[in-house]
Design an enzyme around this catalytic site. Sequence first.
Site: not given
Ligand code: 5GP
Ligand code: MG
Length: 178
Positions: A110, A106, A103, A134, A162
Amino acid sequence: MDTITIHDSTFRIFLQPGEIHDAVERIARQLNNDLHDKDVIFLVILNGSFLFAADLLRNYHNSCRISFVKISSYEGITNEGRIKELIGINEILEDKTVVIVEDIVDTGNTLDCVINQIKEKHPAELKIVTLLLKPEAYEYPHKIDYIGFRIPNRFVVGYGLDYDGFGRNMTGIYSLVE
Ligand code: 5GP
Ligand code: MG
């Protein structure tokens, strides 16, 4: 609805359902073109990707497998540092084209975990699809092959995403009003 409130936070409409629909169709067209002759398995990363994956894959018309995986909320500590475990991969990925459906990316932490655990299963190739990226926050070199929208570094909800469990059923995507 131009603004919504979840708990005490206000969110303003950022991507209309129609814009999302167009982006999803565009990605599906690219996948249809690029993957038609491959042995494909889509790995949908739950929970946030459920609506995106449903809309995307009903527009994917080639033969494929679809499976759903989840990142455990438990973080194990290993020699490499903190890793989250990918649960639910029961398929053989060896020699297949694995397409990760996310989805939102960021920082990419993950995604990096997911990629490392999938690579251990020796896929022929790995493609990555994300509805949202992002770019200002993304810290990894992994190429993201298909991107719906590049968005500013702001918190968004809706269309599967969410805030504290709420907002996933909204058909648009809303961004937090600071
Ligand atoms: P990362 O590991 O890339 O920093 O973040 C990934 C996870 O953080 C996403 O799968 C999601 O669960 C959560 N996340 C990051 N940014 C957002 C956002 O703007 N909105 C929401 N709802 N979840 C986010
Ligand atoms: Mg996700």
